[in-house]
Design an enzyme around this catalytic site. Structure first.
Site, PDB file in Angstrom:
ATOM      1  N   SER A  20       0.943  -1.219   0.101  1.00  0.00           N
ATOM      2  CA  SER A  20       0.078   0.042  -0.096  1.00  0.00           C
ATOM      3  C   SER A  20       0.786   1.324   0.043  1.00  0.00           C
ATOM      4  CB  SER A  20      -0.800  -0.038   1.138  1.00  0.00           C
ATOM      5  OG  SER A  20       0.005  -0.086   2.533  1.00  0.00           O
ATOM      6  N   HIS A 153     -39.201  23.951 -11.015  1.00  0.00           N
ATOM      7  CA  HIS A 153     -39.131  22.794 -12.307  1.00  0.00           C
ATOM      8  C   HIS A 153     -38.464  23.558 -13.362  1.00  0.00           C
ATOM      9  CE1 HIS A 153     -42.752  21.290 -10.147  1.00  0.00           C
ATOM     10  NE2 HIS A 153     -42.971  22.574  -9.720  1.00  0.00           N
ATOM     11  N   SER A 274     -13.422  24.710 -28.886  1.00  0.00           N
ATOM     12  CA  SER A 274     -13.649  23.143 -29.375  1.00  0.00           C
ATOM     13  C   SER A 274     -12.444  23.032 -30.472  1.00  0.00           C
ATOM     14  CB  SER A 274     -15.016  23.354 -30.020  1.00  0.00           C
ATOM     15  OG  SER A 274     -14.784  22.217 -31.181  1.00  0.00           O
ATOM     16  N   LYS A 280     -17.088  27.897 -30.509  1.00  0.00           N
ATOM     17  CA  LYS A 280     -17.630  27.091 -28.989  1.00  0.00           C
ATOM     18  C   LYS A 280     -16.948  27.942 -27.886  1.00  0.00           C
ATOM     19  CE  LYS A 280     -19.542  23.400 -28.518  1.00  0.00           C
ATOM     20  NZ  LYS A 280     -20.775  23.061 -27.950  1.00  0.00           N
ATOM     21  N   GLU A 287     -18.690  21.885 -15.701  1.00  0.00           N
ATOM     22  CA  GLU A 287     -18.922  20.350 -16.013  1.00  0.00           C
ATOM     23  C   GLU A 287     -18.111  19.634 -14.872  1.00  0.00           C
ATOM     24  OE1 GLU A 287     -19.918  20.015 -20.544  1.00  0.00           O
ATOM     25  OE2 GLU A 287     -18.571  21.665 -20.154  1.00  0.00           O
TER      26      GLU A 287
HETATM   27  N1  ARG Z   1      -1.192  -0.822   6.080  1.00  0.00           N
HETATM   28  C1  ARG Z   1      -1.991  -1.151   6.976  1.00  0.00           C
HETATM   29  C2  ARG Z   1      -3.213  -0.308   6.793  1.00  0.00           C
HETATM   30  O1  ARG Z   1      -3.480   0.688   6.039  1.00  0.00           O
HETATM   31  C3  ARG Z   1      -1.359  -0.801   8.394  1.00  0.00           C
HETATM   32  C4  ARG Z   1      -1.962  -1.881   9.366  1.00  0.00           C
HETATM   33  C5  ARG Z   1      -1.639  -3.195   9.293  1.00  0.00           C
HETATM   34  N2  ARG Z   1      -1.860  -3.821  10.387  1.00  0.00           N
HETATM   35  C6  ARG Z   1      -1.906  -5.254  10.285  1.00  0.00           C
HETATM   36  N3  ARG Z   1      -2.024  -5.780  11.468  1.00  0.00           N
HETATM   37  N4  ARG Z   1      -1.556  -5.768   9.283  1.00  0.00           N
HETATM   38  O2  ARG Z   1      -4.246  -0.707   7.195  1.00  0.00           O
END
Ligand code: ARG
Length: 455
Positions: A20, A153, A274, A280, A287
């Protein structure tokens, strides 16, 4: 980090679904703040030595500098922001780094980091909303007495002033800002120290870390602290409602800019052309503000769906909390910025709006009200008579104010010349003096009220 128990490295697909860092790297400043607070608390409580704490804090400062310079090595092998920071700390200071995670888990760490991030995002959104309100107030003041048609309306209903219409949004955005402030107040409790889920056997001081991180108090239940994301949901709900308001104003700008309406235009630098049609001028910014609402509302649905049905306490599902929140606030930041710029730059065609304000028999209600007030007709009767007058005016191709007195008298004998005074859009607006009504005095009173309220 958990090499003791494991003898095989994660499979590529394990790493791919688990990683992540590409998303949560945005939490680096919050992660460092949380670690500093935790480290100082550990030292104050005698859980780590002063010397170790100083080494850790110096290492965190070095990481802070690397982050700011852009030289911090973000590495996927360390999964998330927390382990990237810890791994780097270990490279920089060696053994003492391993003491920072005493009495802490990534579960309370991420809950803390994310709360801090969302708290800042709510503050920033509230601040941007006030900027937008100030832009609207300035325009409303300029146009407090300029007429436009009020619609229901999307059909002409009764004349209003352009200032009154803009002030409607000041009220909406004021509630939006207060929703962010309410969410902030509720979320401002410290999860740190909940540890993995059950609390810690070390003599930690959660009040100390709470104070240091600007939280009002520690959260009262360790399971709740690591497993709810209602603060994020609430901020997404506030963002969604706000985006809905932005989208309505954006839609109005799109409609008002059509040649058919011709109520407003935007300068070159806030419109686009455009590539094929040379004539245009498109309201792309409006938008896109309208469209960003889809992402923002979608984020609320996405995170609600992730959270529903999760057993206490932490599950990895909750790592999916960050992308929707980041996406929603990025979109909201852009939308608020673009809307503020458009409001400040709108060029209303007040002549055209005034002309439209008087068309469509928009003062019919004023005629009915006059019949009630002056001739004591029951409102339902007055409504009927006025409907007949509109029908007659339509047949003659004239406005109500041009309908001959004889015509009106043939429908209701008591009508006098005085009726014409209420049939102009100016008179219609000026008469609506009820609190919060469209009479220019009322609009100005509301502008003054909001000016005194805004910081
Ligand atoms: N990257 C994890 C999250 O955002 C951190 C927490 C991870 N905790 C665990 N017990 N694996 O949730």
């Amino acid at each position: 980090m958990w090499g003791g128990r494991f003898s095989a490295r994660p499979a590529d697909i394990m790493q791919a679904i688990n990683v992540s860092i590409g998303v949560d790297r945005r939490l680096w400043a919050q992660d460092l703040a949380g670690s500093r607070a935790h480290c100082r608390m550990l030292a104050a409580q005698g859980i780590v030595t002063q010397a170790d704490a100083e080494a850790i804090l110096a290492g965190l400062d070095a990481i802070d500098a690397e982050m700011r310079e852009g030289s911090f090595p973000f590495r996927e092998q360390f999964e998330d922001i927390h382990m990237n920071v810890e791994a780097r700390l270990s490279e920089l200071i060696g053994e003492p780094s391993g003491r920072l995670h005493t009495a802490r888990s990534r579960n309370d760490q991420v809950a803390t980091d994310f709360r801090l991030w969302v708290r800042d995002a709510c503050d920033a959104a509230a601040g941007q909303l006030q900027g937008l309100q100030r832009a609207l107030l300035a325009r409303a003041e300029q146009h407090a007495a300029d007429l436009m048609p009020g619609f229901t309306h999307l059909q002409p209903a009764q004349p209003v002033t352009f200032g009154h219409h803009l002030m409607a949004y000041v009220e909406m955005f004021g509630r939006d800002a207060s929703r962010f402030a309410d969410a902030r107040a509720r979320m401002n409790e410290n999860p740190l120290g909940a540890a993995a889920l059950a609390g810690s056997p070390f003599p930690i001081d959660r009040h100390m870390t709470a104070a240091e991180l600007g939280f009002d108090r520690p959260m009262g239940n360790s399971l709740d602290a690591v497993s709810d994301r209602d603060f994020a949901l609430e901020s997404l709900a506030a963002a969604s409602i706000c985006a809905g308001h932005l989208s309505r104003l954006a839609e109005e700008i799109v409609v008002w800019m059509t040649p058919q309406f011709g109520f407003v235009s935007l300068p070159d630098d806030l419109t686009t052309g455009s590539s094929i049609m040379p004539q245009k001028r498109n309201p792309d910014a409006a938008e896109l503000v309208r469209a960003k609402t889809g992402r923002i509302m979608g984020s609320l649905v996405a995170l609600s769906t992730v959270m529903k049905g999760l057993p206490l306490a932490y599950s990895k599902d909750m790592q999916e909390d960050k992308p929707p929140v980041f996406e929603a606030f990025d979109a909201l930041t852009l939308a608020l910025g673009a809307m503020t710029a458009m409001v400040a730059a709108l060029q209303p065609d007040t002549e055209r709006m005034r002309a439209a304000a008087g068309s469509g028999f928009s003062t019919a209600t004023d005629l009915a009200d006059w019949l009630v007030r002056e001739l004591n007709l029951p409102f339902r009767k007055a409504h009927h008579v006025t409907g007949a007058a509109v029908k007659r005016a339509e047949a003659l191709g004239v406005d109500l104010s041009q309908l001959p007195l004889a015509e009106l008298q043939s429908l209701e004998a008591g009508v006098t010349e005085a009726v014409y005074k209420v049939l102009t859009p100016e008179a219609s607006c000026a008469s609506r003096q009820s609190f919060g009504g469209t009479a220019p005095e009322q609009v100005r009173a509301r502008i003054a009220e909001w000016k005194s309220r805004l910081p």
